[in-house]
Design an enzyme around this catalytic site. Structure first.
Site, mmCIF file in Angstrom:
data_model
loop_
_atom_site.group_PDB
_atom_site.id
_atom_site.type_symbol
_atom_site.label_atom_id
_atom_site.label_comp_id
_atom_site.label_asym_id
_atom_site.label_seq_id
_atom_site.Cartn_x
_atom_site.Cartn_y
_atom_site.Cartn_z
ATOM 1 N N GLU A 204 0.826 -1.196 0.000
ATOM 2 C CA GLU A 204 0.000 0.000 0.000
ATOM 3 C C GLU A 204 0.867 1.255 0.000
ATOM 4 O O GLU A 204 1.928 1.291 0.625
ATOM 5 C CB GLU A 204 -0.931 0.003 1.219
ATOM 6 C CG GLU A 204 -1.989 -1.087 1.135
ATOM 7 C CD GLU A 204 -2.941 -1.079 2.313
ATOM 8 O OE1 GLU A 204 -4.114 -1.455 2.098
ATOM 9 O OE2 GLU A 204 -2.533 -0.712 3.426
ATOM 10 N N CYS A 504 -1.672 6.723 9.761
ATOM 11 C CA CYS A 504 -0.444 6.161 10.306
ATOM 12 C C CYS A 504 -0.748 4.939 11.163
ATOM 13 O O CYS A 504 -1.590 4.980 12.062
ATOM 14 C CB CYS A 504 0.269 7.222 11.141
ATOM 15 S SG CYS A 504 1.839 6.678 11.823
#
Length: 526
Positions: A204, A504
């Site tokens: 990703e 994150c």
């Protein structure tokens, strides 16, 4: 031809015959299966049985794919400097044309090859929407090539060389080295890309746009304001096992090559460029395919406020960069060359959890800033958050200090994922301030920034099941009332992309090593 990943499979009956106790190992059977499972065949070593073992008899021997990738995988044009590609293509002009394309996410092989020489029939429906980009090649050349090179042909010999150069990944970079299989846009413009590599593993990449204010966002297309940061992965999975990170739950599946790191930048540049194209709806309309797909919807939505130009790259995606230092250093070299991706060294950041004190030194000569994922400075708490920690924080800090002393770029980020009731108290803030002050004291001219990241939920069980995001009041108290009051510059990273699991700590592909091996075994069993 499509590259196929090889894994070594040995029958359980010979599992004890791997050279232990003086027993000579038997030849091992190599099973090759394409990542799309369209073909399967067996190749036996000399003297080995070629019969197909059943799934319950198979024992998978895991190889260190990192070393395999570095020694056996060929390079592509993406990891070649202008001079290297010039020598390969037999001409500096050809090399410059190729890099004009690569820099903005265009595959030069597709742009210059005759239409009837490209077979797009096997492309995934998601990726096939990008083929229309190459239909009007003259218009695309005017868009991506410098004016002095728009009428120059690449030449059949150069195309043949490119095809041969990329023969290990389907003769191309786009839909060969990697294929864009899914796009996940968030309401704030953050866009997550899922790329499938030539061997079937997936990684990703996240594009994070920043606008100074709402007016800049509205005027982005006309005034070109704002910037985009690309969060790049260095591995499929990660072996560091941080308890607050979704990637850590995957374990390390394999490291990426330099080319597989750079292809993320290739697709990121493509998306940014296409988002600014006024004819996205027409561009993504493909015969026989419903144009109202997730990708099309994303591009239409982004077209209202195009993604700003890419100015920053952070190695903060999947994986631990220090565990794949050679590939990461190679990627940094290409990203920061003026004639290639043209990024400033201060705008490329490598973040490491620091498995060892020497981890920082891996990037001592790299043109990048360093970031350290600290999360806690008290050893027992750090061990809870990063279970693979083998050194004290003082030992790891000294490794950073010694590396910074040898670098000209001494900007460093200290990163802390703040978790409610775990590491967000006044005690942890005071400890962090003392810890950081030692770096600035020992390294003249150093610029240390504490990057505070409120925890993003990763779901699942284990230790993380009890983790929660702290209130913003606790975050501000940690930042302003303690760190900044004690003279430490600290900033809070705003949560971006969490509605699409692009924030994150939330990056993780769906297929694990176990799932992939089960697929191989199922096909081996016939």
């Amino acid at each position: 031809m499509m590259k196929r990943r090889s894994i070594i499979i040995a029958a359980a009956a010979v599992a004890s015959c791997h050279g232990f106790a003086g027993v000579q190992p038997r030849p091992r059977v190599r099973v090759r299966v394409s990542h799309e499972h369209e073909h399967k065949y067996y190749a036996a070593s000399l003297g080995a049985s070629t019969s197909t073992p059943s799934a319950h008899q198979l024992e998978v021997e895991e190889e260190d794919y990192t070393e395999q990738a570095q020694t056996q995988t060929q390079r592509t044009a993406l990891s070649m400097t202008l001079e290297e590609l010039s020598e390969t293509l037999r001409g500096l002009g050809r090399s410059r044309i190729a890099w004009d394309c690569l820099r903005v996410g265009v595959d030069p092989y597709y742009l210059f090859s005759p239409d009837d020489s490209i077979d797009t029939s096997s492309s995934s429906s998601n990726h096939q929407q990008f083929w229309n980009e190459y239909k009007d090649k003259e218009a695309l050349k005017k868009q991506v090539l410098k004016a002095s090179r728009q009428t120059q042909p690449l030449g059949s010999s150069a195309l043949n060389i490119l095809s041969s150069l990329h023969s290990h990944c389907g003769n191309s970079i786009e839909n060969g080295l990697a294929t864009l299989v899914h796009i996940s846009p968030s309401s704030d413009g953050t866009t997550k890309l899922l790329l499938r590599l030539a061997d079937g593993w997936e990684v990703e990449t996240v594009l994070i746009p920043f606008w100074a204010n709402a007016k800049d966002k509205e005027d982005a297309e006309q005034k070109g304001k704002g910037r985009t940061t690309v969060c790049i992965s260095s591995q499929v999975g990660c072996r560091q096992g941080c308890t607050f990170c979704a990637t850590g739950k995957m374990g390390k599946l394999r490291s990426l090559t330099t080319d597989e790191i750079l292809v993320q930048m290739f697709f990121a540049q493509k998306i940014v460029r296409l988002s600014a194209n006024a004819s996205n709806e027409q561009l993504f309309s493909v015969d026989g395919i419903d144009a109202i797909t997730a990708a099309t919807a994303m591009m239409r939505r982004v077209a209202v406020a195009p993604l700003p130009p890419i100015t920053n790259v952070v190695f903060m995606g999947m994986g631990e960069p220090a565990d794949n230092a050679d590939s990461v250093r190679g990627a940094i070299n290409i990203l920061t060359r003026n004639e290639l991706f043209h990024l400033s060294a201060s705008r490329v950041t490598v973040s490491t959890v620091a498995p060892t004190p020497e981890a920082f030194h891996e990037f001592v000569d790299s043109r990048c800033a360093l970031a350290w994922s600290v999360h806690a400075v008290r050893d027992e708490l750090r061990k809870l958050l990063v279970p693979t920690t083998k050194y004290t924080m003082v030992q790891l800090r000294q490794g950073l200090i010694e590396t910074l002393k040898k670098r000209s770029l001494r900007t460093t980020m200290i990163e802390v994922a703040l978790i409610d009731g775990v590491n967000d108290s006044i005690r942890e803030a005071d400890e962090l301030a003392d810890f950081v002050s030692e770096i600035t004291t020992q390294v003249p001219g150093s610029n240390v920034i504490c990057n505070l990241i409120p925890y993003n939920d990763i779901g699942g069980g284990g230790t993380a099941s009890s983790f929660r995001k702290p209130s913003m009041e606790r975050v501000w108290e940690f930042q302003k009332r303690r760190l900044q009051k004690l003279g430490v510059y600290a900033k809070v990273r705003g949560t971006r992309g969490d509605d699409e699991s692009a924030a994150c700590g939330q990056l993780a592909t769906s297929r694990s090593r176990k799932q992939k091996m089960e697929e191989f075994e199922a096909y081996a069993d016939g």
